[in-house]
Design a protein around this motif. Structure first.
Motif, PDB file in Angstrom:
ATOM      1  N   ARG A   7       1.011   1.050  -5.525  1.00 29.82           N
ATOM      2  CA  ARG A   7       0.991   2.120  -4.526  1.00 29.82           C
ATOM      3  C   ARG A   7       0.035   1.782  -3.372  1.00 29.82           C
ATOM      4  N   ASP A   8      -1.158   1.244  -3.712  1.00 30.67           N
ATOM      5  CA  ASP A   8      -2.159   0.874  -2.721  1.00 30.67           C
ATOM      6  C   ASP A   8      -2.680  -0.514  -3.047  1.00 30.67           C
ATOM      7  N   VAL A   9      -3.078  -1.224  -2.013  1.00 32.19           N
ATOM      8  CA  VAL A   9      -3.708  -2.530  -2.243  1.00 32.19           C
ATOM      9  C   VAL A   9      -4.855  -2.693  -1.249  1.00 32.19           C
ATOM     10  N   ALA A  94       3.527  -1.313  -0.850  1.00 31.81           N
ATOM     11  CA  ALA A  94       2.200  -0.749  -1.116  1.00 31.81           C
ATOM     12  C   ALA A  94       1.494  -0.469   0.211  1.00 31.81           C
ATOM     13  N   ALA A  95       0.736   0.624   0.230  1.00 30.02           N
ATOM     14  CA  ALA A  95      -0.053   0.930   1.419  1.00 30.02           C
ATOM     15  C   ALA A  95      -1.321   0.077   1.394  1.00 30.02           C
ATOM     16  N   LEU A  96      -1.633  -0.509   2.530  1.00 27.68           N
ATOM     17  CA  LEU A  96      -2.797  -1.390   2.614  1.00 27.68           C
ATOM     18  C   LEU A  96      -4.041  -0.553   2.892  1.00 27.68           C
TER      19      LEU A  96
ATOM     20  N   ARG B 103      -1.412   7.995   2.581  1.00 26.19           N
ATOM     21  CA  ARG B 103      -1.758   6.607   2.336  1.00 26.19           C
ATOM     22  C   ARG B 103      -0.626   5.682   2.742  1.00 26.19           C
ATOM     23  N   GLU B 131       4.638  -3.540   6.707  1.00 23.68           N
ATOM     24  CA  GLU B 131       4.360  -2.181   7.192  1.00 23.68           C
ATOM     25  C   GLU B 131       5.297  -1.837   8.358  1.00 23.68           C
TER      26      GLU B 131
END
Lengths: 279, 519
Positions: A7-9, A94-96, B103, B131
């Motif tokens: 999900r996040d990185v 994934a959101a950075l 997020r 992104e």
């Protein structure tokens, strides 16, 4: 082979290849020791973000956890971390997360309005925590440290007794220090260096996951929830109740301990001797 | 009474579970006290200090330590109870849902950024394309500030965007003005009838500022990123931008800014420009006038010409302006005064630019008259500096190039490197002119003249006061910028700097001063 989506990185986890071995596996976390001497943390079901953290969706963790074994090799290439029986994609969707910068100075009002409101929320939350021997000891020793920050040797001794002290995966002593380091770095306070130098030699005295957080706080890097709380205190119309609620939800008492360290550190740096919470 | 000390290797339960476990064990028959903790040194020390255990067990910080005091016959029961409890699967949360900060782009669109139509992406290069693709799939235009994006990824996202008429500004796009909003390094420019598309950040800034100074304004200023007009990428963003500006009724004149692209790319771009049916001013810096005019386009040889000719085209439909400052008696007078103030032996130009396109334009404009011209970013006709840290002969540097910005901020933000270089160049007895650009607007230093002026005064004093090198600066900005162009000019003039408001004029002045020295 199962495929897990992160999900996040954290931005410090390179997209270039790296390899290492699983160092420790916990119920909702796993630490990986890399061959280059660094570490990364896998988390699940947490709102936390950090420069060296990969957070998986809670639902994914249940599938991943059985494949995580201490000592097993893992390798990453092109944004995919692979091990025996699993692959974690931390690049595609994934959101950075990038650690925000530290202002490096104390504002004219010394964050006073925000700190007073934050302290009220903190006091209420702390009253709700059940007493626990090691946690109580951590708070007493942290207060002792705050009084000794201007004396390097005394501070070193206090830090030796504080790192790793307390209940949980990230002991309260470490969480208090993470908050304190963030506050002193945000204020550009020279005592940051005293704490950083005192903490670094003791990192092996605590749990693997906590070691990562402390090392990141010493860099200094913010973690997401702690920065959210600081930003709410620093901003004129910051959502302090919301940011505190999110931070306090981290672990059983970890978030509250970090908040206590941050509020104490900011009050110390700004010289609010009338309401330094833990001194 | 000997306590039971048992550790569970690499075992963790959250502290609530451990406290509950401790309490439950302590309630078992025959048990006096129990404690479950992570086996960190500090926790073990505390247990020893508290008399819970007599000696340190051989546990590690990632192990869980269980200490139980009680009747010997009950200790095994307590341990069995603990093992059974710890082998249970960890329970989930309480099922409540809290609002979390966004997020991801999609999360932001659902909440705080509802209605947004553009995503500005600034991440390490390896992550930027992923992104960008997420944003494009959500129907957003994209500006990618990040650099070091692999070219195959740039092509993939630009193809995707181009096919859907979505803009992909960048990678490495530092300047844009979209619907009147300056993004990244950009100036406050009034709205008007001119649309600008450029592969260069400072090129876009110069053109939009000069349009504003001439009393007109822009509809959009669209950055494409430096690689867009390469053969590999094929100008995909410029083609999309031209299509959008062509369909925008408020855009009545279009300006294109770039270094000369490969012929195949130039053909496609110019065909798209023609298809807009609108007047287009083409500024392919360094291209021959005839190459562009032979294709039926109005050609600008400098950034200043691009701006002024676009304004003329908008107002009267006829563009005539040329950056022919050398013919101006006023400029010749300034040049004579500056040359007369120089000490004996001072003969070389030292250009210290923060804007890459300004540096490139100066090289193009001077390379024919200064054959031995050197740079850290040379053109085909100029030479590479043998030593970046020591100038010799005529030298024009881009201090914003990677050579000088590794590990430190860009000189538009942090002037430290340029201040050092001003001092160094002034101390050289052969330096005649120090040429500077001063870039204003969002993203740039909050008051660049206030740090440059004292450094210039100090350098001039150290170089002997009278007879010291002369300073020529061009300010790229507007009266609406946060730093305010006129106030910046006043500060610099008070420090003895000759100020121009276009790079072409500043370079023309430098050229005239050098001719006066020779004469």
């Amino acid at each position: 082979m199962i495929d897990v989506q992160a999900r996040d990185v954290g931005a410090d986890i390179a997209a270039s290849p790296f390899a290492g071995a699983v160092e420790a596996v916990f119920a909702h976390a796993c630490t990986v020791s890399l061959d280059d001497g660094r570490r990364l943390t896998l988390l699940a079901g947490s709102e936390e973000q950090g420069m060296r953290i990969i957070t998986a969706f809670a639902g994914e963790w249940g599938r991943l956890h059985p494949h995580l074994h201490v000592g097993r090799r893992v390798a990453a290439d092109r944004g995919v971390l692979s091990g025996s029986g699993f692959r974690i994609d931390y690049r595609r969707n994934a959101a950075l997360w990038q650690s925000p910068s530290f202002p490096g100075c104390v504002p004219a009002d010394g964050w006073r309005p925000g700190l007073l409101e934050a302290k009220a929320h903190l006091d209420a939350a702390m009253r709700g925590l059940a007493p626990e021997m090691t946690r109580t000891a951590a708070y007493l020793r942290f207060a002792d440290l705050c009084r000794k920050l201007h004396r390097r040797e005394a501070a070193d001794q206090a830090l030796h007794r504080l790192v790793g002290l307390g209940p949980g995966l990230t002991p309260s002593g470490d969480d208090l220090l993470c908050g304190l380091l963030g506050a002193l770095a945000a204020a550009g306070d020279a005592r940051f260096e005293t704490v950083r130098r005192g903490v670094m030699p003791h990192l092996d005295r605590t749990t693997s996951a906590s070691k990562d957080y402390l090392a990141q706080a010493c860099t200094p890097w913010w973690t997401g929830l702690l920065h959210g709380f600081f930003a709410a205190i620093a901003e004129p119309e910051g959502d302090i109740p919301g940011a505190f609620r999110r931070l306090a939800a981290r672990g059983h008492s970890s978030g509250i301990d970090q908040a206590a360290g941050l509020v104490t550190g900011l009050a110390l740096a700004a010289g609010h001797s009338d309401f330094i919470p833990l001194s | 009474m000997t306590p039971l000390v048992h550790f569970f290797p690499n075992m963790y339960r959250d502290s609530v579970a451990l406290m509950q476990l401790s309490t439950k064990i302590a309630q078992l028959p025959g048990i006096e006290a129990a404690s479950a903790q992570m086996a960190t040194d500090a926790n073990i020390d505390l247990m020893v200090e508290a008399g819970l255990i007599d000696q340190r067990p051989a546990a590690r910080p990632n192990d869980m330590l269980l200490v139980v005091r009680g009747e010997e016959a009950s200790l095994q029961t307590a341990l069995d109870f603990a093992e059974a409890a710890l082998s249970e699967k960890a329970k989930g949360g309480d099922g409540t849902v809290q609002k979390v900060p966004p997020r991801a782009i999609v999360m932001a669109l659902e909440d705080e950024a509802k209605g947004a139509n553009l995503a500005l992406i600034s991440t390490p290069g390896a992550f930027a394309a992923a992104e960008a693709m997420k944003a494009l799939k959500l129907g957003l235009d994209v500006m990618i500030f990040s650099d070091n994006v692999p070219v195959d990824e740039e092509i993939a996202i630009k193809r995707y965007g181009h096919a859907r008429n979505l803009l992909v500004m960048g990678p490495d796009c530092g300047t844009a003005i979209i619907n009147g909003v300056p993004l990244a390094f950009a100036n406050v420019v009034r709205k008007g009838g001119i649309g600008v598309v450029g592969a260069s950040g400072t090129g876009l800034q110069q053109v939009t500022c000069l349009i504003h100074q001439a009393g007109e304004g822009v509809t959009q200023a669209i950055g494409t990123g430096g690689h867009d007009l390469s053969e590999a990428v094929g100008g995909l963003t410029m083609l999309t931008a031209l299509k959008q500006l062509g369909g925008d009724p408020e855009t009545r004149v279009i300006v294109l800014i770039s270094k000369p692209p490969a012929k195949a790319v130039a053909d496609k771009v110019l065909a798209a420009a023609r298809a807009t049916g609108k007047p287009v001013v083409v500024c392919f810096l360094g291209a021959a006038l005839a190459d562009v005019e032979s294709r039926g386009f109005d050609c600008a040889l400098t950034l200043e010409e691009a701006a002024r000719r676009a304004v003329e085209a908008l107002k009267s439909g006829k563009a005539t302006f040329r950056s022919d400052h050398g013919a101006s008696a006023e400029l010749q007078g300034r040049a004579k005064r500056l040359a007369a103030s120089l000490g004996l032996g001072r003969k070389y130009l030292r250009g210290l630019y923060s804007g890459g396109t300004f540096c490139y334009e100066a090289l193009i404009l001077l390379q024919d008259v200064l054959p031995a011209l050197q740079s850290n970013t040379p053109t085909k006709q100029t030479a590479r500096m043998p030593d970046l840290w020591r100038s010799s002969g005529h030298t024009i540097m881009d201090l914003g190039d990677d050579d000088f910005t590794r590990g430190r901020p860009h000189p538009m933000i942090d002037p430290a490197l340029r201040l050092e270089r001003i001092s160094q160049e002034s101390a050289d007895a052969e330096t005649a002119i120090i040429l500077l650009d001063v870039v204003l607007g969002y993203g740039a230093h909050e008051n660049p003249a206030s740090v440059l002026a004292p450094a210039i005064e100090k350098a001039r004093a150290a170089a002997g006061g009278k007879g010291a090198p002369v300073f020529v600066a061009q300010i790229c900005g507007t009266d609406a910028d946060p730093q305010h162009m006129d106030r910046q000019a006043e500060i610099l003039r008070a420090a003895g700097v000759d100020v121009s408001f276009s790079n072409a004029e500043a370079v023309a002045l430098v050229r005239a001063v050098l001719e006066n020295i020779k004469g």
